[in-house]
Design a protein around this motif. Structure first.
Motif, PDB file in Angstrom:
ATOM      1  N   VAL A  60       0.838  -1.199   0.000  1.00 31.39           N
ATOM      2  CA  VAL A  60       0.000   0.000   0.000  1.00 31.39           C
ATOM      3  C   VAL A  60       0.875   1.251   0.000  1.00 31.39           C
ATOM      4  O   VAL A  60       0.576   2.245  -0.681  1.00 31.39           O
ATOM      5  CB  VAL A  60      -0.941  -0.005   1.219  1.00 31.39           C
ATOM      6  CG1 VAL A  60      -1.614   1.365   1.404  1.00 31.39           C
ATOM      7  CG2 VAL A  60      -1.997  -1.087   1.062  1.00 31.39           C
ATOM      8  N   PHE A  64       1.037   4.322  -2.679  1.00 24.51           N
ATOM      9  CA  PHE A  64       0.877   5.682  -2.185  1.00 24.51           C
ATOM     10  C   PHE A  64       2.006   6.576  -2.700  1.00 24.51           C
ATOM     11  O   PHE A  64       1.780   7.699  -3.165  1.00 24.51           O
ATOM     12  CB  PHE A  64       0.850   5.645  -0.656  1.00 24.51           C
ATOM     13  CG  PHE A  64       0.332   6.896  -0.012  1.00 24.51           C
ATOM     14  CD1 PHE A  64      -0.728   7.590  -0.545  1.00 24.51           C
ATOM     15  CD2 PHE A  64       0.908   7.380   1.151  1.00 24.51           C
ATOM     16  CE1 PHE A  64      -1.215   8.741   0.045  1.00 24.51           C
ATOM     17  CE2 PHE A  64       0.439   8.526   1.760  1.00 24.51           C
ATOM     18  CZ  PHE A  64      -0.636   9.208   1.204  1.00 24.51           C
ATOM     19  N   VAL A 305      -7.450  14.356  -0.998  1.00 28.02           N
ATOM     20  CA  VAL A 305      -7.578  12.902  -1.183  1.00 28.02           C
ATOM     21  C   VAL A 305      -6.622  12.156  -0.258  1.00 28.02           C
ATOM     22  O   VAL A 305      -6.980  11.117   0.322  1.00 28.02           O
ATOM     23  CB  VAL A 305      -7.316  12.540  -2.660  1.00 28.02           C
ATOM     24  CG1 VAL A 305      -7.234  11.023  -2.833  1.00 28.02           C
ATOM     25  CG2 VAL A 305      -8.406  13.113  -3.554  1.00 28.02           C
ATOM     26  N   THR A 306      -5.414  12.678  -0.094  1.00 27.83           N
ATOM     27  CA  THR A 306      -4.441  12.049   0.803  1.00 27.83           C
ATOM     28  C   THR A 306      -4.942  12.057   2.240  1.00 27.83           C
ATOM     29  O   THR A 306      -4.827  11.046   2.957  1.00 27.83           O
ATOM     30  CB  THR A 306      -3.087  12.782   0.717  1.00 27.83           C
ATOM     31  OG1 THR A 306      -2.584  12.680  -0.613  1.00 27.83           O
ATOM     32  CG2 THR A 306      -2.087  12.173   1.692  1.00 27.83           C
ATOM     33  N   VAL A 308      -8.069  12.183   3.277  1.00 25.84           N
ATOM     34  CA  VAL A 308      -9.180  11.228   3.388  1.00 25.84           C
ATOM     35  C   VAL A 308      -8.649   9.799   3.427  1.00 25.84           C
ATOM     36  O   VAL A 308      -9.105   8.971   4.237  1.00 25.84           O
ATOM     37  CB  VAL A 308     -10.159  11.408   2.214  1.00 25.84           C
ATOM     38  CG1 VAL A 308     -11.209  10.295   2.215  1.00 25.84           C
ATOM     39  CG2 VAL A 308     -10.846  12.763   2.299  1.00 25.84           C
ATOM     40  N   ALA A 309      -7.679   9.499   2.560  1.00 24.88           N
ATOM     41  CA  ALA A 309      -7.109   8.153   2.530  1.00 24.88           C
ATOM     42  C   ALA A 309      -6.441   7.803   3.853  1.00 24.88           C
ATOM     43  O   ALA A 309      -6.578   6.678   4.360  1.00 24.88           O
ATOM     44  CB  ALA A 309      -6.107   8.044   1.379  1.00 24.88           C
ATOM     45  N   LEU A 310      -5.722   8.765   4.427  1.00 25.28           N
ATOM     46  CA  LEU A 310      -5.051   8.503   5.703  1.00 25.28           C
ATOM     47  C   LEU A 310      -6.060   8.266   6.814  1.00 25.28           C
ATOM     48  O   LEU A 310      -5.871   7.384   7.664  1.00 25.28           O
ATOM     49  CB  LEU A 310      -4.134   9.675   6.055  1.00 25.28           C
ATOM     50  CG  LEU A 310      -2.884   9.836   5.185  1.00 25.28           C
ATOM     51  CD1 LEU A 310      -2.116  11.088   5.589  1.00 25.28           C
ATOM     52  CD2 LEU A 310      -1.981   8.608   5.298  1.00 25.28           C
ATOM     53  N   LEU A 312      -9.030   7.044   6.486  1.00 24.15           N
ATOM     54  CA  LEU A 312      -9.706   5.765   6.286  1.00 24.15           C
ATOM     55  C   LEU A 312      -8.769   4.566   6.397  1.00 24.15           C
ATOM     56  O   LEU A 312      -9.150   3.514   6.926  1.00 24.15           O
ATOM     57  CB  LEU A 312     -10.374   5.748   4.902  1.00 24.15           C
ATOM     58  CG  LEU A 312     -11.521   6.738   4.682  1.00 24.15           C
ATOM     59  CD1 LEU A 312     -12.031   6.646   3.250  1.00 24.15           C
ATOM     60  CD2 LEU A 312     -12.660   6.472   5.664  1.00 24.15           C
ATOM     61  N   VAL A 313      -7.539   4.725   5.893  1.00 22.06           N
ATOM     62  CA  VAL A 313      -6.631   3.578   5.789  1.00 22.06           C
ATOM     63  C   VAL A 313      -5.732   3.422   7.005  1.00 22.06           C
ATOM     64  O   VAL A 313      -5.507   2.300   7.483  1.00 22.06           O
ATOM     65  CB  VAL A 313      -5.778   3.702   4.507  1.00 22.06           C
ATOM     66  CG1 VAL A 313      -4.733   2.587   4.441  1.00 22.06           C
ATOM     67  CG2 VAL A 313      -6.662   3.671   3.278  1.00 22.06           C
TER      68      VAL A 313
END
Length: 343
Positions: A60, A64, A305-306, A308-310, A312-313
């Protein structure tokens, strides 16, 4: 300003991949030199059990890194993959072969098949970090420039090669430290001692290689050398040295969580020191962060987007690592399945 923030995020992602993926590459390195089928049976047993729950998730971080690089810094992405196409292509092939080898060697019923897949996994675990390190060394030494052309041998110089060797030594150290801690979790004191000895050897090799790399960098990568000996780069380099000493001390006794923490500190601080030593350049000394950044609108959306991804992930990845290091992700054994049938 937004370009600088995205550049820091990119550097942190590289450090995360170096530590997370590097641990798995290191396990493959020790698989490679574990010896014959009889001698290497128990170390390979531990490697399989330790890697199984988390080996895929570490990619992942690589995805990224690639997304941030080609979206936020397209010129850097283009130049890097143009000049260093050969080592990066070999690293990509290594990732594929490594994943296939690890996934297929255990279920393979034929001994020849298991040996073939095991060899693909182990050899790729050595070559992949080496070629990634070579590419990083090409950037640090200024061989990847804003106007460079494709080359087969752009990497064949002292600093890129030393970066490649540093990458291999770093992964070997991380893998051995984590495997020693896993051996304690599996109540295997012999394997704890086995991997602590190897972790100390890898740490010593890493220290020697780091000193030699600095020697070459003085003339071959002067901008990065100056950054590593001044300011924040020097502070992080000293922190990496302190973590090295702490790791060495912790490896003299039975391994625990602190040895893993300090080992990660060694690699993470070294990566961050290298990145900050390049300031203000993405490609020393031909492409600054401001010059290589994409459009402001693109960078702002990339930041959103980064984030939000952080959100969530990251919690999911952190939970996965916590469950794995606390022994909560053990696979079912044949005995467990037979016991279930009898209930």
């Amino acid at each position: 300003m937004i370009a600088d923030v995205i550049a820091v995020v990119l550097l942190l992602a590289v450090a995360a991949y170096a530590c997370g993926g590097g641990t798995d590459y290191g396990a493959g390195f020790w698989d490679l030199i574990a010896g014959g089928a009889r001698r290497g049976k128990r170390p390979r047993w531990l490697i399989d059990h330790a890697m199984a729950p988390v080996w895929e998730v570490n990619n992942v971080w690589l995805i990224f890194v690639l997304v941030i690089m080609w979206t936020g810094f397209p010129v850097m992405f283009q130049r890097l993959f143009t000049v260093m196409w050969l080592p990066l292509a070999l690293a990509a092939v290594g990732i594929v072969l490594r994943g296939a080898g690890f996934a297929l060697r255990k279920p393979s019923r034929r001994l020849a098949g298991r040996r073939l897949y095991g060899a693909a996994f182990a050899v790729s675990s050595l070559l992949t970090p080496f070629f990634f390190g070579v590419a990083a060394g090409g950037v640090a030494s200024g061989r990847v420039t804003a106007d460079a052309t494709a080359s087969v041998d752009a990497w064949a110089h002292p600093t890129p090669v030393m970066f490649g060797l540093l990458a291999v030594a770093s992964t070997a150290m991380l893998g051995a430290v984590f495997l020693a801690a896993d051996a304690r979790r599996f109540d295997a004191p012999d394997l704890d001692r086995y991997f602590r000895r190897r972790a100390r050897a890898a740490l010593a090799a890493l220290t020697v290689l780091a000193v030699i790399t600095l020697f070459f960098a003085h003339d071959d990568a002067p901008h990065v050398w100056h950054g590593l000996t001044h300011g924040l780069g020097l502070l992080l380099a000293v922190t990496a040295a302190v973590c090295t000493l702490a790791t060495a001390g912790l490896l003299l006794r039975r391994s625990g969580s602190w040895s893993r923490t300090t080992a990660v500190g060694v690699v993470a601080c070294a990566i961050l020191a290298w990145g900050l030593a390049q300031r203000p350049y993405l490609l020393p000394t031909s492409l600054t962060v401001a010059e290589g950044a994409g459009a402001d609108t693109t960078l702002r959306w990339l930041g959103v987007v980064t984030l939000v991804a952080l959100v969530l992930v990251m919690p999911a990845v952190a939970l996965l690592y916590w469950l794995d290091t606390h022994g909560e992700l053990e696979g079912l054994t044949d005995a467990d399945l037979r016991r279930g049938d009898g209930e």
